[in-house]
Design an enzyme around this catalytic site. Structure first.
Site, PDB file in Angstrom:
ATOM      1  N   THR A  23       0.603  -1.611   0.226  1.00 37.87           N
ATOM      2  CA  THR A  23       0.287  -0.115   0.060  1.00 37.87           C
ATOM      3  C   THR A  23       0.676   1.331  -0.282  1.00 37.87           C
ATOM      4  OG1 THR A  23      -1.927  -1.265   0.748  1.00 37.87           O
ATOM      5  CG2 THR A  23      -1.815   0.854   1.090  1.00 37.87           C
ATOM      6  N   HIS A  82      -3.020 -10.623   3.414  1.00 35.82           N
ATOM      7  CA  HIS A  82      -2.800 -10.480   4.599  1.00 35.82           C
ATOM      8  C   HIS A  82      -3.800 -12.537   4.218  1.00 35.82           C
ATOM      9  CE1 HIS A  82      -5.122 -12.243   8.873  1.00 35.82           C
ATOM     10  NE2 HIS A  82      -3.990 -11.262   9.875  1.00 35.82           N
TER      11      HIS A  82
HETATM   12  P1  GDP Z   1       1.176  -4.129   3.579  1.00 38.61           P
HETATM   13  O1  GDP Z   1       0.392  -4.415   4.028  1.00 38.61           O
HETATM   14  O2  GDP Z   1       1.802  -4.739   2.085  1.00 38.61           O
HETATM   15  O3  GDP Z   1       0.136  -2.817   2.165  1.00 38.61           O
HETATM   16  O4  GDP Z   1       2.486  -3.029   4.043  1.00 38.61           O
HETATM   17  P2  GDP Z   1       2.088  -1.538   4.085  1.00 38.61           P
HETATM   18  O5  GDP Z   1       2.350  -0.284   3.139  1.00 38.61           O
HETATM   19  O6  GDP Z   1       0.577  -1.321   4.949  1.00 38.61           O
HETATM   20  O7  GDP Z   1       3.297  -1.465   5.430  1.00 38.61           O
HETATM   21  C1  GDP Z   1       3.599  -2.252   6.281  1.00 38.61           C
HETATM   22  C2  GDP Z   1       4.177  -0.730   7.085  1.00 38.61           C
HETATM   23  O8  GDP Z   1       5.710  -0.913   6.743  1.00 38.61           O
HETATM   24  C3  GDP Z   1       3.902   0.305   7.211  1.00 38.61           C
HETATM   25  O9  GDP Z   1       4.341   0.855   9.260  1.00 38.61           O
HETATM   26  C4  GDP Z   1       4.702   1.361   6.956  1.00 38.61           C
HETATM   27  O10 GDP Z   1       5.035   2.151   6.810  1.00 38.61           O
HETATM   28  C5  GDP Z   1       6.183   0.349   6.373  1.00 38.61           C
HETATM   29  N1  GDP Z   1       6.653   0.354   5.157  1.00 38.61           N
HETATM   30  C6  GDP Z   1       6.000   0.984   4.220  1.00 38.61           C
HETATM   31  N2  GDP Z   1       7.114   1.195   2.956  1.00 38.61           N
HETATM   32  C7  GDP Z   1       8.148   1.079   4.039  1.00 38.61           C
HETATM   33  C8  GDP Z   1       9.885   1.277   3.510  1.00 38.61           C
HETATM   34  O11 GDP Z   1      10.696   1.988   2.651  1.00 38.61           O
HETATM   35  N3  GDP Z   1      10.183   1.822   4.565  1.00 38.61           N
HETATM   36  C9  GDP Z   1      10.445   1.693   6.407  1.00 38.61           C
HETATM   37  N4  GDP Z   1      11.190   1.705   6.740  1.00 38.61           N
HETATM   38  N5  GDP Z   1       9.219   1.516   6.568  1.00 38.61           N
HETATM   39  C10 GDP Z   1       8.374   0.974   4.925  1.00 38.61           C
HETATM   40 MG    MG Z   2      -1.540  -2.967   2.161  1.00 36.45          MG
END
Ligand code: GDP
Ligand code: MG
Length: 286
Positions: A23, A82
């Protein structure tokens, strides 16, 4: 003469394990393209928009986001990672022409990385690009290991794992407009500066010393390692055609981004797995 523009939008989607950054990457793509006036920037919260998603902090329903590059229009699907929501992933993925497989460098291959890849294979998604995310939070060796791991896994699953495009980056940094830190230095404020252009005296190792067997010419791109950082740099050889292994030479180096560097600083140049040479900065160029 009329110009024909294909009206069909391409339908890519982000797939991968929960929390690996799908996301965030989707939001980052719209942000980067919005800066070029090619998309409306979508905030992370606009993409993860169902109340239950906000409450649980995960993507449940697939989200469809539109954007455009210079050449194409895209209707992008951000898929839930998930395990419980795999059925939504299936209905979302069914409309996908291509997938961006997001793998966090901090975690590597996880159960839904495999599961989503397998699904992509089964429903016939032909084009896959791998985004190794969170490189700001992992060291280089870790990110490289994850790259090897994912290439192997894809080969095992019948994709062309050797050739699949793999991009390393940080979705969060792109979204927030910051840069990953892949070299830090502690110094008195204002006492050191970052530069991206320099002149150096470099010794090029010969084959017996572990270096290249062949000479190189200007515009070769090498990886430069110094102190705690490394950075890609393009080489110009002033006043001659090429540099032979075993020779020492003056070189101009233009780094991809500014790094902490000063006159007299030592560094190593690498070309893939080969150490190509070692040098000392003789002059900072403007
Ligand atoms: P999804 O479940 O794959 O959609 O993952 P999300 O986009 O919701 O991200 C999950 C967590 O990882 C969140 O707290 C984001 O802020 C963190 N996150 C995403 N991209 C990065 C990144 O490039 N670096 C770091 N350190 N954290 C990240
Ligand atoms: Mg997501």
């Amino acid at each position: 003469m009329a110009t024909f523009i294909s009206a069909r939008a391409l339908a890519p989607g982000t797939i991968g394990h929960v929390d690996h950054g799908k996301t965030t990457l989707t939001a980052a793509i719209t942000k980067v393209l919005a800066d070029k006036k090619l998309a409306a920037a979508k905030k992370y919260a606009d993409i993860d928009n169902a109340p239950e998603e906000k409450a649980r902090g995960i993507t449940i329903n697939v989200a469809h986001i539109e954007y455009q590059t210079e050449s194409r229009h895209y209707g992008h699907t951000d898929c839930p990672g998930h395990a419980d929501y795999i059925k939504n992933m299936i209905t979302g993925a069914a409309q996908m022409d291509g997938a961006i497989l997001v793998v966090a460098a901090t975690d590597g291959v996880m159960p839904q990385t495999r599961e989503h890849l397998l699904l992509a294979k089964q429903i016939g998604v032909q084009h896959i690009v791998v985004f190794i995310n969170k490189v700001d939070a992992a060291d280089k060796e870790m990110a490289e290991l994850v790259e090897m791991e994912i290439r192997e896994l894809m080969t095992e699953m019948g994709f062309d794992g050797e050739k699949v495009p793999v991009i390393l980056g940080s979705a969060l940094c792109a979204l927030e407009g910051t840069k990953p830190e892949i070299g830090m230095i502690m110094c008195k404020p204002g006492s050191m500066k970052a530069h991206d252009s320099l002149e150096a005296q470099v010794y090029i190792l010969n084959k017996e010393e572990g270096g290249r067997a062949k000479p190189f010419t200007s515009f070769i791109q090498l990886q430069m390692f110094s102190k705690t950082w490394d950075c890609a740099a393009q080489v110009t050889i002033p006043g001659k055609e090429m540099v032979m292994p075993g020779e020492d030479s003056q070189l101009q180096l233009k780094m991809m981004r500014p790094m902490v560097v000063e006159q007299g600083q030592r560094f190593t140049l690498r070309d893939g797995f080969l150490t190509l040479g070692t040098g000392v900065v003789t002059k900072i160029l403007p």
